[in-house]
Design an enzyme around this catalytic site. Structure first.
Site: not given
Length: 611
Positions: A81, A517, A122-124, A195, A491
């Site tokens: 992302d 985000s 990570c995100d998704k 992150c 985002e």
């Protein structure tokens, strides 16, 4: 007892061809009676949170086979992302969640796997795999790649901790020199891993612990630390045990839907509110609940947000605290332990690793155990050496942080705030609700009123902010960026970061039908539902309209009378629900397909087939 799913392809004369193909993958006669475990990896060289996963799938596979199973690995896609941020690449991020869920379903069902180990980060990716696990409802263990070490830079003889957001903010802040920006850029993301703050990736990996689908430490143990290897080793053995308990002992309690039940979703959301997790977790928990056929809704999130305090403040809400500090304080088990003492979670629920949450807390909460092993585990520290290699260092803190009065994790009595870290707001601007991360909002702007400055896309909003068109007291309103309108619900990290860089982080609000985000902070209100493309009131706001935001009372109101709104709606119906200005945005067939089925943020932005 349920038969092993894999017997469909491994038993019977008519499956000679399938067995021949299995043999070509390395299987032998003695393997055809064993459980076939899918190792669902997400290695890619595009994403720092996944760059170190290449060999970890085979690490898990070896442990599965040593425990008596057959391991077969495959990979999913993974979008970064941060790299996709600020351009049309972000249109693909949220839709990739559905593709990941589908790809896991396709592979597991096509080959009749019996169970899974999901290696996400990570995100998704974690949400997509979680959706698949609950859709398939076969034994599963989640083990993520782990968080990145916080970046560090020395200025004026002081060590300043950094993360990705610092690089974005500094780049747009004229008070930083080019050399300073370069120093931040080089130091902000020093190692492999997700992150380092309480952004979406780490939030979701923490929530898998609260749901009971991963091992203690999954959300907080650094990617670089040798201690993390144990999670992968144990996952391989554990999943074989879960498979045998289900298929050979008819024990349905080990299935994902038995573990991630309605009260488990309440626990996960309670944790999220208490630690000020990313607002994206709301989308993902709503989507996962639908896959589990659980009626967990925005109303439940609103109910929980009104009674859960903030017990842990992590970047971006507190830039001095990162996941490495949360781990030192006892990680997710430490936060859950305080929530338990406050009577805010259900501890009678099973997990993949323990008979109940209560028993897990007795063993893993650093404030209630004398176990040297547990205290040593939570003393794992950052190595301070840039690397893309997992388990590459063994550094430890001298002690763990058990201070629940002034430490990283607080008790309810000493909470950072008695009001939770996430809130659902309702009103004529968001009849189905919208979300704000209150943990990142300064107390001075919990109530805020101002004129709307309208932007029909994130791109024009960024230009407006950078060109000085936004003043203190304004409300930046970005619309047609929802699941359908974007499409893909981008985002808004760059707009929020640029507001901070212009010194407006505590002087303006940002409202959008898009999302934020996990790195966003400030008065950032997203997920406005219905979205503009669905005919939501956000599409009727005009330049200069006053919007009233009241977080303590959970209200958001457009100060325009009903008659005027009705007139505007009639006009809009004639022209169609689309941006007032032409956007230079190429929408691919893949994105159009997603948009045609996407539901609102209030439903998790999942796809729904037409009736």
């Amino acid at each position: 007892m349920p038969p092993y799913r894999s017997r469909t392809t491994t038993h019977g004369r008519n499956m000679a061809g399938a067995r021949g193909l299995w043999r070509a993958t390395g299987m032998k006669d003695e393997d055809f009676g064993k459980p076939i475990i899918a190792v669902v990896n997400s290695f890619t060289q595009f994403v720092p949170g996944h760059v170190h996963l290449k060999d970890l799938g085979q690490l898990v596979a070896r442990e599965i086979e040593s425990a008596g199973g057959v391991a077969k690995e495959f990979n999913t896609i993974a979008v970064d992302d941060g790299i996709a941020m600020g351009h049309d690449g972000m249109l693909y991020s949220l839709p990739s969640r559905e593709l990941i869920a589908d790809s896991v379903e396709y592979m597991v069902n096509a080959h009749c796997a019996d169970a899974m180990v999901c290696i996400s980060n990570c995100d998704k990716i974690t949400p997509g795999m979680l959706m698949a696990a609950l859709r398939l409802n076969i034994p599963v263990v989640f083990v993520s790649g782990g968080p990145m070490e916080a970046g560090k830079v020395v200025w004026d003889d002081q060590v300043k901790k950094l993360d990705l957001v610092d690089a974005m903010v500094a780049a747009a802040d004229d008070s930083y020199t080019d050399d300073q920006v370069k120093a931040i850029e080089r130091s902000a993301c020093p190692t492999c891993g997700s992150c380092s703050g309480m952004f979406t990736a780490n939030s979701m990996n923490c929530l898998t612990e609260a749901l009971g689908l991963s091992l203690p430490g999954n959300g907080s143990t650094l990617a670089t630390h040798a201690d993390r290897k144990r999670l992968f080793v144990e996952a391989g053995h554990l999943v074989v045990d879960l498979a045998r308990r289900y298929y050979e002992q008819d024990d349905e309690s080990v299935l994902p839907r038995s573990i991630a039940s309605f009260p488990a979703f309440e626990n996960a959301m309670t944790l999220d509110i208490a630690m000020g997790g990313s607002t994206n977790t709301v989308l993902h928990l709503l989507a996962a609940a639908q896959e589990a056929e659980i009626d967990f809704t925005m109303a439940d999130i609103d109910r929980l947000s009104r009674r859960v305090p903030v017990l842990c403040k992590v970047a971006p809400a507190n830039n001095t605290v990162h996941m490495e500090d949360v781990h030192r304080a006892g990680g997710i088990m430490g936060i859950l332990g305080q929530l338990d003492k406050a009577g805010l979670i259900n501890t009678d629920l099973p997990t993949v690793h323990s008979e109940t949450v209560a028993k897990a807390l007795d063993h893993w909460d650093v404030t209630r155990t004398n176990s040297d092993m547990v205290h040593k585990f939570y003393s794992a520290a950052p190595g301070g050496v840039p690397t893309q290699v997992a388990f590459s260092q063994e550094r430890r803190f001298d002690s763990v942080d058990t201070d629940r009065e002034k430490g990283v994790i607080r008790s309810k009595e000493h909470a950072f705030s008695q009001d939770g870290g996430l809130a659902v707001l309702y009103g004529n601007l968001a009849e189905d609700g919208c979300i704000v991360k209150t943990a990142g909002v300064d107390d001075s702007i919990l109530k805020f009123s101002g004129p709307a400055r309208i932007f029909e896309s994130q791109d024009t909003a960024v230009l407006g902010i950078l060109n000085g068109k936004i003043k203190a007291g304004d409300i930046v309103l970005i619309r047609y960026e929802g699941p359908r309108g974007g499409p893909g619900m981008q985002e808004m990290l760059y707009p929020t970061s640029y507001l901070k860089s212009k010194g407006l982080g505590k002087a303006c609000a940002l409202i959008t039908d898009g999302r934020f985000s996990g790195g966003s902070s400030g008065l950032s209100i997203g997920h406005v539902s219905p979205e503009a493309a669905e005919g939501g009131t956000i599409g009727l706001v005009r330049e200069g309209d006053i919007i009233d935001i009241d977080i303590p009372n959970r209200k958001i109101h457009l100060a325009v009378d009903d008659a005027t709104l009705a007139e505007r709606r009639a006009e809009q119906e004639e022209t169609g629900w689309k941006p007032a200005e032409t956007r230079k945005r190429k929408i691919s067939t893949a994105l159009k397909a997603y948009a045609s089925m996407a539901t609102s943020a209030a439903k998790g932005a999942v796809r729904k087939l037409p009736d």
